[in-house]
Write a protein that holds these residues in place. Structure first.
Motif, PDB file in Angstrom:
ATOM      1  N   ASN A  91       5.808  13.516 -12.631  1.00 37.02           N
ATOM      2  CA  ASN A  91       5.503  13.019 -11.292  1.00 37.02           C
ATOM      3  C   ASN A  91       6.021  11.602 -11.080  1.00 37.02           C
ATOM      4  OD1 ASN A  91       3.743  11.777  -9.100  1.00 37.02           O
ATOM      5  ND2 ASN A  91       3.221  13.944  -8.937  1.00 37.02           N
ATOM      6  N   LEU A  92       5.871  10.744 -12.077  1.00 38.76           N
ATOM      7  CA  LEU A  92       6.260   9.347 -11.911  1.00 38.76           C
ATOM      8  C   LEU A  92       7.765   9.125 -11.992  1.00 38.76           C
ATOM      9  CD1 LEU A  92       3.258   8.857 -11.908  1.00 38.76           C
ATOM     10  CD2 LEU A  92       3.692   6.837 -13.281  1.00 38.76           C
ATOM     11  N   SER A  93       8.504  10.109 -12.482  1.00 39.78           N
ATOM     12  CA  SER A  93       9.961   9.954 -12.528  1.00 39.78           C
ATOM     13  C   SER A  93      10.540   9.843 -11.111  1.00 39.78           C
ATOM     14  CB  SER A  93      10.609  11.107 -13.293  1.00 39.78           C
ATOM     15  OG  SER A  93      10.464  12.318 -12.572  1.00 39.78           O
ATOM     16  N   LYS A  94       9.766  10.268 -10.104  1.00 42.18           N
ATOM     17  CA  LYS A  94      10.201  10.195  -8.710  1.00 42.18           C
ATOM     18  C   LYS A  94      10.038   8.788  -8.133  1.00 42.18           C
ATOM     19  CE  LYS A  94       8.356  14.820  -8.257  1.00 42.18           C
ATOM     20  NZ  LYS A  94       7.195  15.576  -7.786  1.00 42.18           N
ATOM     21  N   HIS A  95       9.229   7.959  -8.795  1.00 38.13           N
ATOM     22  CA  HIS A  95       8.969   6.592  -8.329  1.00 38.13           C
ATOM     23  C   HIS A  95       9.930   5.631  -9.008  1.00 38.13           C
ATOM     24  CE1 HIS A  95       5.164   7.679  -6.323  1.00 38.13           C
ATOM     25  NE2 HIS A  95       5.055   8.559  -7.294  1.00 38.13           N
ATOM     26  N   ARG A  96      10.143   4.496  -8.375  1.00 43.51           N
ATOM     27  CA  ARG A  96      11.045   3.486  -8.944  1.00 43.51           C
ATOM     28  C   ARG A  96      10.221   2.360  -9.551  1.00 43.51           C
ATOM     29  NH1 ARG A  96      16.326   2.269  -5.998  1.00 43.51           N
ATOM     30  NH2 ARG A  96      17.326   4.234  -6.469  1.00 43.51           N
ATOM     31  N   PHE A  97       9.973   2.488 -10.837  1.00 41.82           N
ATOM     32  CA  PHE A  97       9.252   1.453 -11.564  1.00 41.82           C
ATOM     33  C   PHE A  97      10.228   0.705 -12.453  1.00 41.82           C
ATOM     34  CE2 PHE A  97       5.763   4.531 -10.895  1.00 41.82           C
ATOM     35  CZ  PHE A  97       4.837   3.681 -10.310  1.00 41.82           C
ATOM     36  N   ILE A  98      10.056  -0.595 -12.520  1.00 43.25           N
ATOM     37  CA  ILE A  98      10.830  -1.372 -13.479  1.00 43.25           C
ATOM     38  C   ILE A  98      10.409  -0.947 -14.880  1.00 43.25           C
ATOM     39  CG2 ILE A  98      11.206  -3.695 -14.408  1.00 43.25           C
ATOM     40  CD1 ILE A  98      10.866  -4.693 -11.485  1.00 43.25           C
ATOM     41  N   ARG A  99       9.109  -0.817 -15.058  1.00 42.27           N
ATOM     42  CA  ARG A  99       8.538  -0.330 -16.315  1.00 42.27           C
ATOM     43  C   ARG A  99       7.449   0.665 -15.923  1.00 42.27           C
ATOM     44  NH1 ARG A  99       4.404  -3.008 -19.859  1.00 42.27           N
ATOM     45  NH2 ARG A  99       4.461  -1.737 -21.723  1.00 42.27           N
ATOM     46  N   MET A 100       7.587   1.921 -16.357  1.00 38.99           N
ATOM     47  CA  MET A 100       6.645   2.957 -15.968  1.00 38.99           C
ATOM     48  C   MET A 100       5.257   2.652 -16.559  1.00 38.99           C
ATOM     49  SD  MET A 100       6.610   7.101 -16.520  1.00 38.99           S
ATOM     50  CE  MET A 100       8.197   7.364 -15.787  1.00 38.99           C
ATOM     51  N   PRO A 101       4.215   2.633 -15.716  1.00 37.83           N
ATOM     52  CA  PRO A 101       2.865   2.402 -16.235  1.00 37.83           C
ATOM     53  C   PRO A 101       2.366   3.606 -17.030  1.00 37.83           C
ATOM     54  CG  PRO A 101       2.789   2.876 -13.892  1.00 37.83           C
ATOM     55  CD  PRO A 101       4.236   2.805 -14.268  1.00 37.83           C
ATOM     56  N   SER A 102       1.418   3.360 -17.925  1.00 39.34           N
ATOM     57  CA  SER A 102       0.854   4.454 -18.721  1.00 39.34           C
ATOM     58  C   SER A 102      -0.014   5.369 -17.861  1.00 39.34           C
ATOM     59  CB  SER A 102       0.039   3.905 -19.887  1.00 39.34           C
ATOM     60  OG  SER A 102      -1.063   3.161 -19.413  1.00 39.34           O
ATOM     61  N   LYS A 103      -0.556   4.819 -16.768  1.00 38.66           N
ATOM     62  CA  LYS A 103      -1.337   5.603 -15.809  1.00 38.66           C
ATOM     63  C   LYS A 103      -0.995   5.077 -14.416  1.00 38.66           C
ATOM     64  CE  LYS A 103      -4.361   7.361 -19.036  1.00 38.66           C
ATOM     65  NZ  LYS A 103      -5.431   6.672 -19.711  1.00 38.66           N
ATOM     66  N   PHE A 104      -0.966   5.975 -13.432  1.00 35.82           N
ATOM     67  CA  PHE A 104      -0.735   5.576 -12.052  1.00 35.82           C
ATOM     68  C   PHE A 104      -1.506   6.521 -11.126  1.00 35.82           C
ATOM     69  CE2 PHE A 104       1.919   5.111  -8.147  1.00 35.82           C
ATOM     70  CZ  PHE A 104       1.647   3.769  -7.924  1.00 35.82           C
ATOM     71  N   PRO A 105      -2.828   6.329 -11.033  1.00 33.14           N
ATOM     72  CA  PRO A 105      -3.686   7.232 -10.252  1.00 33.14           C
ATOM     73  C   PRO A 105      -3.279   7.443  -8.790  1.00 33.14           C
ATOM     74  CG  PRO A 105      -5.011   5.787 -11.631  1.00 33.14           C
ATOM     75  CD  PRO A 105      -3.598   5.303 -11.735  1.00 33.14           C
ATOM     76  N   PRO A 106      -2.716   6.439  -8.078  1.00 29.70           N
ATOM     77  CA  PRO A 106      -2.355   6.695  -6.673  1.00 29.70           C
ATOM     78  C   PRO A 106      -1.372   7.851  -6.490  1.00 29.70           C
ATOM     79  CG  PRO A 106      -2.280   4.340  -7.132  1.00 29.70           C
ATOM     80  CD  PRO A 106      -2.480   5.042  -8.451  1.00 29.70           C
ATOM     81  N   ALA A 107      -0.560   8.131  -7.483  1.00 29.45           N
ATOM     82  CA  ALA A 107       0.403   9.226  -7.369  1.00 29.45           C
ATOM     83  C   ALA A 107      -0.289  10.585  -7.267  1.00 29.45           C
ATOM     84  CB  ALA A 107       1.357   9.216  -8.565  1.00 29.45           C
ATOM     85  N   PHE A 108      -1.577  10.629  -7.624  1.00 32.99           N
ATOM     86  CA  PHE A 108      -2.334  11.879  -7.607  1.00 32.99           C
ATOM     87  C   PHE A 108      -3.524  11.813  -6.647  1.00 32.99           C
ATOM     88  CE2 PHE A 108      -0.243  11.209 -11.657  1.00 32.99           C
ATOM     89  CZ  PHE A 108       0.497  12.378 -11.778  1.00 32.99           C
ATOM     90  N   GLY A 109      -3.537  10.820  -5.781  1.00 31.43           N
ATOM     91  CA  GLY A 109      -4.611  10.688  -4.802  1.00 31.43           C
ATOM     92  C   GLY A 109      -5.950  10.275  -5.392  1.00 31.43           C
ATOM     93  N   ILE A 110      -5.918   9.626  -6.546  1.00 30.70           N
ATOM     94  CA  ILE A 110      -7.154   9.221  -7.225  1.00 30.70           C
ATOM     95  C   ILE A 110      -7.584   7.849  -6.717  1.00 30.70           C
ATOM     96  CG2 ILE A 110      -8.117   8.591  -9.484  1.00 30.70           C
ATOM     97  CD1 ILE A 110      -6.204  10.831 -10.612  1.00 30.70           C
ATOM     98  N   ASP A 111      -8.864   7.759  -6.362  1.00 33.53           N
ATOM     99  CA  ASP A 111      -9.427   6.531  -5.795  1.00 33.53           C
ATOM    100  C   ASP A 111      -9.931   5.551  -6.847  1.00 33.53           C
ATOM    101  OD1 ASP A 111      -9.300   7.394  -2.956  1.00 33.53           O
ATOM    102  OD2 ASP A 111     -10.688   8.930  -3.677  1.00 33.53           O
ATOM    103  N   LEU A 112     -10.386   6.057  -7.986  1.00 30.43           N
ATOM    104  CA  LEU A 112     -10.971   5.220  -9.029  1.00 30.43           C
ATOM    105  C   LEU A 112     -10.693   5.847 -10.377  1.00 30.43           C
ATOM    106  CD1 LEU A 112     -12.871   2.839  -9.874  1.00 30.43           C
ATOM    107  CD2 LEU A 112     -14.793   4.432  -9.559  1.00 30.43           C
TER     108      LEU A 112
END
Length: 173
Positions: A91-112
């Motif tokens: 999923n995160l390969s679609k985003h442009r990160f300088i350094r990919m985070p180990s977790k990225f909850p917004p990509a899955f609609g997670i609030d907390l």
């Protein structure tokens, strides 16, 4: 509200003599299908369900979604979604990160997101998502989670402000 939980050192504590949830099936079943859950997990999940929360697991491990769902089912917990390392990377390969985070909850609609890692908290600050860190040694960890849910509901716990990072390709090379 959609809430995700890390597994290792958050829902499962690998330290010896850690209090765990009572098993609902014979030990040999649990040995095949999962690890002992941290004490308080079942009542916390039931409390979150009563509040209408959607419960997800977000782990950087290679555990399979089916295995995680089955493991949680053995404790009477229904999981709405599972993000493992494979799904995270895909999923995160679609985003442009300088350094990919180990977790990225917004990509899955997670609030907390609930985690034991200060590093994930730093990523939350860098990328603007909510993280609550619970120590593996905190006996009041479930209260901390419920307090955070109350704060998000009341909008007292806003998303962590994003720390701007330079765009790709800049940096004085």
């Amino acid at each position: 509200m959609r809430i995700s939980f890390d597994i290792d050192d958050t829902l499962v504590i690998h330290a010896p003599n850690t209090p765990t949830e009572p098993r609902r099936f014979p030990v040999f079943v649990h040995r095949w299908f999962g690890e002992p859950l941290r004490r308080g997990t079942c009542s916390l999940m039931a409390g979150l369900r009563r509040r209408g929360c959607s419960i997800w697991i977000y782990t950087s491990s290679g555990r399979t979604p089916f295995g995680i769902r089955l493991w949680m089912f053995l404790y009477g917990i229904r999981i709405d979604g599972v993000i493992n390392d494979e799904r995270h990377r895909r999923n995160l390969s679609k985003h442009r990160f300088i350094r990919m985070p180990s977790k990225f909850p917004p990509a899955f609609g997670i609030d907390l997101h609930i985690d034991d890692s200060e590093g994930v908290l730093m990523e939350g600050r860098d990328h603007g998502f909510r993280v609550i860190v619970v120590s593996p040694h905190d006996e009041r960890w479930t209260k901390k989670v419920m307090d955070a849910v109350d704060a998000v509901d009341s909008d007292i716990l806003p998303k962590t402000p994003v720390i701007p990072t330079p765009p790709r390709g800049s940096g004085g090379r």
